[in-house]
Scaffold this motif. Structure first.
Motif, PDB file in Angstrom:
ATOM      1  N   PHE A  53       4.528   3.021   1.678  1.00  0.00           N
ATOM      2  CA  PHE A  53       5.006   2.345   0.477  1.00  0.00           C
ATOM      3  C   PHE A  53       6.492   2.612   0.257  1.00  0.00           C
ATOM      4  CE2 PHE A  53       0.455   3.239  -0.258  1.00  0.00           C
ATOM      5  CZ  PHE A  53       0.006   1.920  -0.263  1.00  0.00           C
ATOM      6  N   ALA A  54       7.264   2.307   1.295  1.00  0.00           N
ATOM      7  CA  ALA A  54       8.710   2.485   1.211  1.00  0.00           C
ATOM      8  C   ALA A  54       9.299   1.508   0.207  1.00  0.00           C
ATOM      9  CB  ALA A  54       9.341   2.285   2.588  1.00  0.00           C
ATOM     10  N   ARG A  55      10.401   1.932  -0.426  1.00  0.00           N
ATOM     11  CA  ARG A  55      11.100   1.071  -1.371  1.00  0.00           C
ATOM     12  C   ARG A  55      11.991   0.086  -0.615  1.00  0.00           C
ATOM     13  NH1 ARG A  55       8.440   1.437  -6.123  1.00  0.00           N
ATOM     14  NH2 ARG A  55       7.786   3.593  -6.452  1.00  0.00           N
ATOM     15  N   GLN A  86      -8.683   0.198   0.087  1.00  0.00           N
ATOM     16  CA  GLN A  86      -9.263  -0.177  -1.190  1.00  0.00           C
ATOM     17  C   GLN A  86      -8.374   0.320  -2.330  1.00  0.00           C
ATOM     18  OE1 GLN A  86     -13.716   0.322  -1.285  1.00  0.00           O
ATOM     19  NE2 GLN A  86     -13.307   1.557   0.533  1.00  0.00           N
ATOM     20  N   ILE A  87      -8.331  -0.451  -3.408  1.00  0.00           N
ATOM     21  CA  ILE A  87      -7.518  -0.064  -4.554  1.00  0.00           C
ATOM     22  C   ILE A  87      -8.358  -0.128  -5.826  1.00  0.00           C
ATOM     23  CG2 ILE A  87      -5.360  -0.812  -3.502  1.00  0.00           C
ATOM     24  CD1 ILE A  87      -5.460  -3.291  -5.276  1.00  0.00           C
ATOM     25  N   ASN A  88      -7.971   0.697  -6.805  1.00  0.00           N
ATOM     26  CA  ASN A  88      -8.623   0.742  -8.112  1.00  0.00           C
ATOM     27  C   ASN A  88      -7.551   0.598  -9.189  1.00  0.00           C
ATOM     28  OD1 ASN A  88     -11.437   1.492  -7.267  1.00  0.00           O
ATOM     29  ND2 ASN A  88     -10.338   3.245  -6.422  1.00  0.00           N
ATOM     30  N   LEU A  89      -7.715  -0.378 -10.050  1.00  0.00           N
ATOM     31  CA  LEU A  89      -6.746  -0.653 -11.101  1.00  0.00           C
ATOM     32  C   LEU A  89      -7.401  -0.452 -12.462  1.00  0.00           C
ATOM     33  CD1 LEU A  89      -5.196  -3.923  -9.620  1.00  0.00           C
ATOM     34  CD2 LEU A  89      -4.326  -1.592  -9.416  1.00  0.00           C
ATOM     35  N   ASN A 143      -1.328   4.369 -11.697  1.00  0.00           N
ATOM     36  CA  ASN A 143      -0.129   4.203 -10.856  1.00  0.00           C
ATOM     37  C   ASN A 143      -0.499   3.992  -9.387  1.00  0.00           C
ATOM     38  OD1 ASN A 143       2.664   3.886 -11.003  1.00  0.00           O
ATOM     39  ND2 ASN A 143       3.043   5.970 -10.318  1.00  0.00           N
ATOM     40  N   GLU A 144      -1.498   3.128  -9.171  1.00  0.00           N
ATOM     41  CA  GLU A 144      -1.944   2.815  -7.806  1.00  0.00           C
ATOM     42  C   GLU A 144      -0.823   2.128  -7.039  1.00  0.00           C
ATOM     43  OE1 GLU A 144      -4.492   3.389  -5.185  1.00  0.00           O
ATOM     44  OE2 GLU A 144      -5.893   2.707  -6.730  1.00  0.00           O
ATOM     45  N   GLN A 145      -0.613   2.571  -5.799  1.00  0.00           N
ATOM     46  CA  GLN A 145       0.364   1.931  -4.928  1.00  0.00           C
ATOM     47  C   GLN A 145      -0.360   0.986  -3.969  1.00  0.00           C
ATOM     48  OE1 GLN A 145       4.046   4.335  -3.696  1.00  0.00           O
ATOM     49  NE2 GLN A 145       2.458   5.887  -3.737  1.00  0.00           N
ATOM     50  N   TYR A 146       0.150  -0.242  -3.883  1.00  0.00           N
ATOM     51  CA  TYR A 146      -0.437  -1.221  -2.969  1.00  0.00           C
ATOM     52  C   TYR A 146       0.547  -2.372  -2.794  1.00  0.00           C
ATOM     53  CZ  TYR A 146      -1.694  -3.885  -7.202  1.00  0.00           C
ATOM     54  OH  TYR A 146      -1.658  -4.574  -8.383  1.00  0.00           O
ATOM     55  N   LEU A 174       6.792  -6.190   6.993  1.00  0.00           N
ATOM     56  CA  LEU A 174       7.396  -6.358   5.674  1.00  0.00           C
ATOM     57  C   LEU A 174       6.297  -6.354   4.613  1.00  0.00           C
ATOM     58  CD1 LEU A 174       9.860  -9.260   6.564  1.00  0.00           C
ATOM     59  CD2 LEU A 174      10.465  -6.855   6.210  1.00  0.00           C
ATOM     60  N   GLY A 175       6.519  -5.580   3.542  1.00  0.00           N
ATOM     61  CA  GLY A 175       5.542  -5.505   2.461  1.00  0.00           C
ATOM     62  C   GLY A 175       6.197  -5.708   1.103  1.00  0.00           C
ATOM     63  N   TRP A 176       5.500  -6.416   0.242  1.00  0.00           N
ATOM     64  CA  TRP A 176       5.976  -6.664  -1.127  1.00  0.00           C
ATOM     65  C   TRP A 176       5.192  -5.741  -2.059  1.00  0.00           C
ATOM     66  CZ3 TRP A 176       9.367 -10.570  -3.209  1.00  0.00           C
ATOM     67  CH2 TRP A 176       9.348 -10.662  -4.594  1.00  0.00           C
ATOM     68  N   LEU A 177       5.864  -4.750  -2.625  1.00  0.00           N
ATOM     69  CA  LEU A 177       5.208  -3.761  -3.463  1.00  0.00           C
ATOM     70  C   LEU A 177       4.735  -4.360  -4.782  1.00  0.00           C
ATOM     71  CD1 LEU A 177       7.626  -0.723  -2.992  1.00  0.00           C
ATOM     72  CD2 LEU A 177       5.260  -0.857  -2.192  1.00  0.00           C
ATOM     73  N   ALA A 178       3.536  -3.966  -5.210  1.00  0.00           N
ATOM     74  CA  ALA A 178       3.035  -4.340  -6.528  1.00  0.00           C
ATOM     75  C   ALA A 178       3.694  -3.476  -7.594  1.00  0.00           C
ATOM     76  CB  ALA A 178       1.521  -4.171  -6.573  1.00  0.00           C
ATOM     77  N   GLU A 179       3.645  -3.955  -8.829  1.00  0.00           N
ATOM     78  CA  GLU A 179       4.243  -3.202  -9.924  1.00  0.00           C
ATOM     79  C   GLU A 179       3.509  -1.880 -10.142  1.00  0.00           C
ATOM     80  OE1 GLU A 179       6.912  -3.591 -11.626  1.00  0.00           O
ATOM     81  OE2 GLU A 179       7.476  -5.561 -10.858  1.00  0.00           O
ATOM     82  N   PRO A 180       4.259  -0.802 -10.406  1.00  0.00           N
ATOM     83  CA  PRO A 180       3.618   0.472 -10.746  1.00  0.00           C
ATOM     84  C   PRO A 180       3.091   0.444 -12.175  1.00  0.00           C
ATOM     85  CG  PRO A 180       5.998   0.681 -10.886  1.00  0.00           C
ATOM     86  CD  PRO A 180       5.716  -0.708 -10.382  1.00  0.00           C
ATOM     87  N   ARG A 181       2.814   1.608 -12.732  1.00  0.00           N
ATOM     88  CA  ARG A 181       2.269   1.698 -14.093  1.00  0.00           C
ATOM     89  C   ARG A 181       3.236   1.097 -15.116  1.00  0.00           C
ATOM     90  NH1 ARG A 181       0.494   6.833 -14.193  1.00  0.00           N
ATOM     91  NH2 ARG A 181       2.643   7.557 -14.258  1.00  0.00           N
ATOM     92  N   THR A 182       2.698   0.264 -16.011  1.00  0.00           N
ATOM     93  CA  THR A 182       3.482  -0.277 -17.126  1.00  0.00           C
ATOM     94  C   THR A 182       2.718  -0.006 -18.419  1.00  0.00           C
ATOM     95  OG1 THR A 182       2.488  -2.467 -16.856  1.00  0.00           O
ATOM     96  CG2 THR A 182       4.591  -2.077 -15.753  1.00  0.00           C
TER      97      THR A 182
END
Length: 669
Positions: free
Chosen positions: A236-238, A607-610, A633-636, A652-660
């Protein structure tokens, strides 16, 4: 006539009607959307089993996957989105703010018999709030981390009492961002501004005629092309590019709807107009010269950009019989014309500014096209109550789409027509007033088309789907508990999927010859106690490539972007605390299984949990809430382009938004 006219069915009526439909459908009211902090179509669709919507590339761009069928850029969606009766025919119209929405109904499975070639996997019907006879208004404001803000306001009332009514609403939001570009040292997921205004007038000149006029305008500027260079789906590089992306544009819509009560039937005409502009600029090598001195393929730093101008007009004429008869029917005709100018460039990046896009001496790739689509359709559907408990539904729609593309660089043209009927037959057994079983055969169709001029990829073929479905809908305990479910099996031919080609700065649509898709859905809603509600939805999708002439070694693989299973759970409690002071709390949980990004299945997201939550107080016409989204603050990734398909030297990966998180206040009057 009462103080508040009813020009659209109320929410309970819509839910009851959906519960009687022989298909899997979910109805969500505007209040329920607010309770779930669902501000966009992305938030809304991600509440539905076997539906997923992701956001990437630029502000308007999205990828919808429904029952394993995926969105493709620059062509027809698998999920038809209809706003106040008008289909949103351009892919860039799918990402919408849910401002002043009365209800949303999401119908899964092919809906082509009524909704046409954009409903291969389903349809979403969005109804905005109607005007009222009495004056009503509201103001709402939100603020959150990342310098997020949103302001909304609306006013409704009568221009001529009992005859002419209006509603005006609008909003503005912005976001400073939370995803940091490590090279530029600034956030790149920002929204400079996203503003919208919409107006609606309904006139009732006679007791048999209603006239509905609606306009909507949205203009925006935000970040774009913020992909990160990564080594795998758990990296999950920036972002680290040296050319910051940006997108800007507008979407304008106008709708005129007339309903005439003829006694034996209702005659409806709906005219829709759309004007859309979307531009973006950004990095093409997604790196900087310190980490990647050779840039893209030894060319050095390279940028990209795209300009889209779209105009569309649609006209539908529909005749619907009375619904209180054992034999019910609907028939209609639809016409649509679309003009699309699309220019995509790749250019040498000498100074990391976006205006280099306009310098002819720096251009290395230039795809410049003008596309015209002419489409028409005729449809009809009937329902017949064979007995008190047994109903037959049968219908079909014939769609014909002529696609024309002109290469503006040399004037060359190509044209092709795609046509196909989309039948549907359903047998429904109402074995009690609150319980039904149904069996359906239906077909879906998505037209083919042309990739960008000069791209060495063949035109993509039309996609066709045969769907077999068994389902049930039940209500128990005086409607305190509903339990619905279905099993579906789909045979797909010429499955359309999307990938990017960085080397030619191209967005490509390809085909998989044959795929089988099957799965199931279960949805439960329960009133556990006074003020305490529980809902859950489980969807499974198993897709399998059966034949592939273009891609070797993929037989038996999942089709791209498949998520084999998804679970949504929500628990909500509201109770009176003191006099007219009510407390409110809600929690939402979403689990997504592994996501298979491409047809080779070599890049699989874990797998991710939101987890989302909302807590607040309501008293009279006032309310205040605190809310949080992705609280763990799941990273995906929302989007992932492996190098095997992009042609780049890296994934190439497009990061999802972190915790808001933030606060929200609302006042009504």
């Amino acid at each position: 006539m009462g103080e508040d006219i009813v020009v659209a069915a109320d929410h309970n009526a819509l839910k009851n009607r959906a519960q009687k439909k022989s298909m899997q459908s979910v109805v969500i009211s505007g209040e329920e959307l607010a309770n779930a902090t669902a501000r966009t179509t992305q938030d809304t669709l991600n509440l539905i089993p076997n539906v997923n919507m992701a956001h990437s590339y630029d502000f308007l761009n999205s990828f919808i996957v429904v029952r394993g069928l995926q969105e493709v850029n620059n062509s027809t969606s698998p999920l038809q989105i209809v706003v106040d009766g008008v289909p949103q025919n351009n892919q860039k119209e799918a990402f919408l703010d849910m401002v002043d929405v009365s209800s949303v109904e999401v119908m899964s499975g092919p809906q082509g018999a009524l909704f046409g070639n954009g409903a291969l996997g389903g349809a979403t019907v969005i109804t905005t709030k109607p005007p009222t006879n009495a004056y009503h208004g509201f103001v709402q404001g939100s603020y959150g981390n990342g310098a997020y803000y949103q302001g909304l306001a609306g006013l409704s009332g009568a221009m001529v009492k009992d005859k002419v009514f209006f509603r005006l609403s609008g909003g503005s939001d912005g976001f400073g961002g939370l995803i940091r570009n490590t090279y530029l040292d600034r956030n790149v997921d920002h929204i400079n501004h996203n503003d919208s205004v919409q107006g609606r007038i309904i006139a009732l000149p006679t007791d048999w005629l209603s006239m509905d006029f609606r306009v909507h305008y949205n203009w925006f500027k935000a970040g774009a092309e913020q992909d990160s260079i990564v080594t795998g789906t758990n990296d999950f590089a920036r972002p680290s590019s040296d050319l910051e992306g940006a997108s800007w544009g507008h979407v304008a819509n106008a709708t005129v709807k007339l309903d005439a009560q003829l006694g034996f039937a209702t005659l409806t005409t709906i005219t829709g107009l759309t004007d859309l502009a979307d531009a973006n600029r950004g990095d093409l090598d997604f790196s900087n010269l310190k980490q990647n001195p050779l840039g893209l393929g030894g060319l050095g730093a390279v940028g990209q950009g795209q300009d889209l101008a779209y105009r569309g007009i649609s006209q539908e004429v529909r005749l619907t019989s009375r619904q209180d008869r054992p034999f019910r029917w609907v028939t209609g005709f639809y016409y649509n014309h679309q003009d699309r100018a699309l220019q995509t460039k790749g250019f040498f990046d000498l100074n990391h500014t976006r205006d280099q896009y306009n310098d002819p001496s720096l251009v290395i790739i230039d795809h410049n096209e003008f596309d015209k689509d002419y489409a028409w359709a005729a449809y009809g559907q009937m329902e017949y109550d064979i007995t008190k408990h047994l109903t037959l539904t049968a219908g079909t729609r014939y769609d014909s789409i002529n696609r024309n593309q002109t290469d503006l660089s040399d004037g060359s043209q190509r044209s092709k027509t795609y046509s196909r009927p989309q039948p549907r037959v359903t047998l429904t057994w109402h074995f009690t007033p609150n319980h039904l079983l149904y069996a359906t055969y239906s077909e879906g169709f998505r037209p083919g088309g042309f990739n960008a001029p000069g791209v060495p990829v063949a035109p993509f073929k039309a996609e066709h789907l045969d769907n077999y479905e068994l389902g049930f809908k039940t209500a128990w305990l005086d409607n305190r508990l509903t339990l619905n479910g279905a099993f579906y099996y789909e045979k797909d031919r010429n499955f359309q999927f999307f990938y990017v080609d960085v080397a030619t700065a191209s967005q490509i649509i390809g085909n998989i010859d044959k795929a089988d898709i099957y799965g199931g859905e279960v949805q439960l809603q329960a009133l556990l106690a006074r003020g305490l509600t529980f809902s859950a939805g489980l969807g499974t999708t198993h897709s399998q490539v059966v034949k592939s002439s273009s891609y070797a070694g993929v037989i038996g693989n999942y089709t791209p972007r498949t998520i084999p299973w998804k679970l949504n759970v929500a628990l909500q409690y509201e109770r009176r605390l003191w006099r007219d002071l009510n407390g409110f709390v809600r929690g939402d949980f979403e689990h997504r299984g592994h996501e298979y990004w491409q047809v080779d299945n070599l890049n699989v997201q874990s797998q991710i949990n939101l987890v989302n939550a909302r807590l607040g107080l309501k008293w009279g016409n006032y309310s205040v809430y605190v809310w949080g989204k992705n609280l763990t603050n799941e990273q995906y990734f929302e989007d992932y382009n492996p190098k095997a398909f992009s042609g780049a030297a890296y994934d190439l990966g497009w990061l999802a938004e972190p915790r808001t998180y933030g606060v929200e206040a609302r006042a009504s009057f």
